[in-house]
Design an enzyme around this catalytic site. Structure first.
Site, mmCIF file in Angstrom:
data_model
loop_
_atom_site.group_PDB
_atom_site.id
_atom_site.type_symbol
_atom_site.label_atom_id
_atom_site.label_comp_id
_atom_site.label_asym_id
_atom_site.label_seq_id
_atom_site.Cartn_x
_atom_site.Cartn_y
_atom_site.Cartn_z
ATOM 1 C CG HIS A 1 -5.569 -3.668 0.743
ATOM 2 N ND1 HIS A 1 -4.852 -3.362 -0.398
ATOM 3 C CD2 HIS A 1 -5.202 -2.753 1.671
ATOM 4 C CE1 HIS A 1 -4.107 -2.302 -0.184
ATOM 5 N NE2 HIS A 1 -4.295 -1.914 1.075
ATOM 6 C CE1 TYR B 1 -4.295 7.282 0.670
ATOM 7 C CE2 TYR B 1 -3.324 7.476 2.853
ATOM 8 C CZ TYR B 1 -3.914 6.701 1.861
ATOM 9 O OH TYR B 1 -4.104 5.362 2.073
ATOM 10 C CG HIS C 1 -9.106 6.426 0.750
ATOM 11 N ND1 HIS C 1 -9.698 5.618 -0.204
ATOM 12 C CD2 HIS C 1 -7.816 5.989 0.857
ATOM 13 C CE1 HIS C 1 -8.819 4.729 -0.646
ATOM 14 N NE2 HIS C 1 -7.673 4.946 -0.022
ATOM 15 C CG ASP D 1 -2.053 0.952 1.178
ATOM 16 O OD1 ASP D 1 -3.077 0.709 0.507
ATOM 17 O OD2 ASP D 1 -1.888 2.010 1.817
ATOM 18 N NE ARG D 2 -0.271 6.494 0.999
ATOM 19 C CZ ARG D 2 -0.542 7.181 -0.120
ATOM 20 N NH1 ARG D 2 -1.356 6.684 -1.026
ATOM 21 N NH2 ARG D 2 0.005 8.368 -0.314
#
Length: 292
Positions: free
Chosen positions: A272, A212, A152, A107-108
């Site tokens: 995920h 983000y 988001h 992910d990030r």
């Protein structure tokens, strides 16, 4: 007391002016750094890290702005750019005695890993990405009503102020939503770990939003510059990915092949949070990557 990765030593390592990262370290052998995603901390790697530490030096940091790592105020768009966060990881590994290392991110953390691979090709020996597209591609495939799945991303892309206020007003509901809807097997994130994730996220709303926000601005510019220059990932790359393309109308393997020549793109059916739902499969994929 917050949960920890059993058998790992915890260190606080300075990586930039005024910024230190919290890192769990264990094992001996060739080094691999594991980077967590949202809305998590280094704890997401607890099972995979313990497996890999049998024959590798394993380093699991909290990213800048997350967990127990420092959370500098967002002074400009570089504070939480993936370029800056990638430089943190290179500095962390170097401080721990590793000039070259393998890198896996979820992910990030995968976005940070990709940027590290592009910016530091002589340092990153192998690269694994779990369940993301590179930032530029991610934005380009989001369109129409199907983009609602990434609401988001759009919320946290807004200028400072409103997104932080809205999320802070109901942070447990906001962050908990993703822990719930992105998990196929709720047992993979037990109550104490879930609580640790929510506690950490609640304390980091401004820095998480800044991370983000950077991905809707400066990170896109960095990716576009690399794509225009023909810059690619030079090391062996493994991608584990849910089939988001089926829902959003893109070919993930084709998009990834534009960034990496030595690529293994592996579709998965896990949720995920795959390092927690299917740690044995993830560890096996990483071991296969490290053998290349």
């Amino acid at each position: 007391m917050a949960p920890v990765i059993t058998g790992f030593d915890y260190r606080r390592v300075p990586v930039a002016d005024g910024v230190s990262l919290n890192a769990a370290v264990a094992g001996t052998g060739s080094p691999i750094v594991l980077l967590h995603g949202f809305p998590q901390t280094h704890l997401m790697w607890r099972h995979v890290a313990a497996d890999l530490a049998a024959d590798h030096t394993v380093i699991c940091p909290d990213l800048r702005g997350y967990g127990a790592s420092d959370k500098p105020a967002e002074t400009d768009d570089t504070t939480y750019s993936k370029r800056t966060m990638a430089a943190d990881i290179v500095a962390l590994a170097r401080a721990l005695g590793h000039e070259r290392f393998a890198l896996a991110g979820h992910d990030r953390g995968a976005l940070v890993a990709i940027r590290a691979g592009l910016d530091h090709p002589g340092t990153i020996t192998h690269l694994a990405s779990l369940d993301v597209l590179p930032t530029l591609d991610m934005w380009e495939v989001m369109h129409g009503v199907t983009a609602a799945v990434g609401f988001h991303l759009y919320l946290m892309a807004q200028p400072p102020g409103l997104p932080e206020q809205m999320i802070a007003a109901s942070s447990d509901a906001f962050f908990g939503y993703f822990l719930d809807v992105w998990t196929k097997d709720p047992r993979a994130i037990p109550a104490d770990v879930r609580a640790a994730y929510l506690d950490a996220s609640r304390a980091a709303v401004p820095s998480i939003v800044a991370d983000y926000r950077a991905s809707a601005g400066v990170d896109v510019a960095h990716d576009r510059a690399d794509r225009d220059a023909g810059n690619r990932l030079r090391m062996p790359v493994t991608v584990l990915q849910q089939d988001w393309g089926a829902a959003l109308g893109f070919d993930a393997a084709a998009l990834w092949s534009a960034w990496a020549s030595d690529l293994r793109h592996i579709p998965v059916t896990f949720g995920h949070f795959m390092a927690e739902e299917a740690p044995a499969d993830v560890a096996e994929a990483l071991r296969d990557l490290l053998s290349r």
